[in-house]
Design an enzyme around this catalytic site. Structure first.
Site, PDB file in Angstrom:
ATOM      1  N   GLU A  89       0.818  -1.216   0.000  1.00 18.22           N
ATOM      2  CA  GLU A  89       0.000   0.000   0.000  1.00 18.22           C
ATOM      3  C   GLU A  89       0.843   1.254   0.000  1.00 18.22           C
ATOM      4  O   GLU A  89       1.952   1.273   0.510  1.00 18.22           O
ATOM      5  CB  GLU A  89      -0.817   0.069   1.292  1.00 18.22           C
ATOM      6  CG  GLU A  89      -1.839  -0.998   1.426  1.00 18.22           C
ATOM      7  CD  GLU A  89      -2.504  -0.926   2.790  1.00 18.22           C
ATOM      8  OE1 GLU A  89      -2.760  -1.984   3.355  1.00 18.22           O
ATOM      9  OE2 GLU A  89      -2.740   0.189   3.296  1.00 18.22           O
ATOM     10  N   CYS A 330      -2.084   2.516   7.353  1.00 18.93           N
ATOM     11  CA  CYS A 330      -1.392   1.676   6.399  1.00 18.93           C
ATOM     12  C   CYS A 330      -1.447   0.243   6.876  1.00 18.93           C
ATOM     13  O   CYS A 330      -1.305  -0.051   8.050  1.00 18.93           O
ATOM     14  CB  CYS A 330       0.040   2.131   6.227  1.00 18.93           C
ATOM     15  SG  CYS A 330       0.327   2.680   4.560  1.00 18.93           S
TER      16      CYS A 330
END
Ligand code: SAH
Ligand code: SF4
Length: 341
Positions: A89, A330
């Site tokens: 990500e 995250c």
């Protein structure tokens, strides 16, 4: 085939010299890629046909695949697929001072922090410098705007992948590369002391952030197992000597977990721990995840914590809550995706 995005300028110069070419060709390649955003050697018009072919047979110029993208007003959150199918990500955050990207440094993380989604998924592998550089390039291409700063705060422990992360820094910092100023690059670590010492000796003006999250060993070891190997006393010593050596202010990240580390006692203990150090504390509102035992600290606790630090003359800010409606912490996007499998 090795990715062209794995090469520092000097390494590419060495490559050209090794095949009997002039080394300034490396600068031309860098400019095509990082300034003009041309990734196909055959479109690089100041490179001869034979050299184009040679480059094409030597280096891969593959980018990443955007698997999903979630946008809100101030953030874009990307889930990327790597060539080997692994998912990572990166997040774009639009600040009033420019575009900032949070990048991942590993697939998963072995540090096992008990509140973190990335830690739940064990490390599969380190990211190469190219894997990190390409997260930046992909987002730059997607929004067609300049990226002003980078924080290495996505999935993974960057100091458990030190060499690749530092290589990425040199590539994006190069005046012929994306040219992101060193002062606009921040690396966040859970506290791997030997690497903090190494980082202090790099001839770079990049920043250091420490994920502290607790003011004493008992609590910190519960939240972050890494604290058992590198306890607070030693960590604080390492931070102090980093500051002495580099003259740079260190960011202390402190995640606020309801009734765990957001109490008045913790605020006072933290103030004592940090007193006199050139640091500033970034209080981070916790994004609730599948770690159901942890809850976001209520606003009144956050404000009380903030006030107590202020009162004790500690520099402190509360991180703006970014895109909380879109799995902003995250690791969460990837965790959702992996759990589906
Ligand atoms: N491994 C490095 C960098 C990646 S983690 C480190 O730990 O510093 C980046 C930051 O995100 C850390 O401060 C981490 O504590 C924080 N974080 C992890 N899970 C989070 C969550 N659910 N909500 C908010 N921040 C989180
Ligand atoms: Fe790893 Fe950082 Fe998550 Fe801890 S907080 S598990 S070190 S990514």
């Amino acid at each position: 085939m090795d990715s062209i995005f794995n090469y520092k300028l000097e390494e590419l110069e060495d490559f050209f010299e090794s095949i009997g070419e002039k080394k300034f060709k490396a600068r031309q390649i860098f400019e095509w890629i990082y300034k003009k955003h041309i990734y196909d050697f055959y479109e690089m018009s100041n490179i001869s046909k034979t050299l184009q072919e040679k480059l094409n047979n030597t280096f891969s110029t593959n980018l990443l695949t955007i698997k999903t993208k979630q946008s809100s007003k101030l953030t874009n959150k990307y889930l990327f697929e790597l060539e080997d199918g692994n998912l990572i990500e990166a997040v774009l955050m639009r600040h009033d001072y420019g575009n900032s990207i949070c990048v991942s440094s590993q697939v998963g993380c072995n540090m096992g922090c008990t509140f973190c989604e990335s830690g739940r998924l064990k490390k599969v592998r380190n990211l190469s410098a190219a894997d990190i550089v390409r997260q930046i390039i992909m987002i730059q291409e997607d929004i067609d705007e300049r990226i002003d700063s980078i924080v290495v705060m996505g999935i993974g422990e960057p100091f458990d992948n030190y060499d690749n992360v530092m290589k990425m820094v040199r590539i994006v910092n190069s005046p012929y590369g994306i040219e992101i100023g060193a002062r606009h690059i921040t690396i966040s670590t859970s506290g791997l002391i030997p690497m903090i010492e190494k980082y202090a000796n790099e001839d770079l003006q990049t920043n250091l952030a420490i994920s502290l999250h607790a003011p004493n060993d008992e609590l910190r070891s519960k939240l972050m197992p890494v604290n058992r190997a590198y306890p607070l006393k030693d960590l604080m010593k390492a931070i102090k000597s980093y500051i002495d050596k580099t003259n740079r202010r260190v960011t202390i990240e402190y995640l606020l977990l309801k009734d765990v580390n957001d109490t008045e006692e913790c605020a006072i203990e933290l103030s004592k721990l940090l007193k006199g150090l050139n640091v500033y504390v970034n209080l981070i509102p916790y994004n609730e995840t599948s770690h159901i035992e942890y809850k976001t600290s209520p606003n009144k606790n956050v404000m009380k914590f903030y006030d107590l630090l202020k009162k004790n003359k500690i520099n402190v800010t509360v991180r703006m809550k970014f895109g909380d409606e879109i799995d902003a912490a995250c690791g969460q996007l990837r965790a959702n995706e992996v759990n589906k499998l």
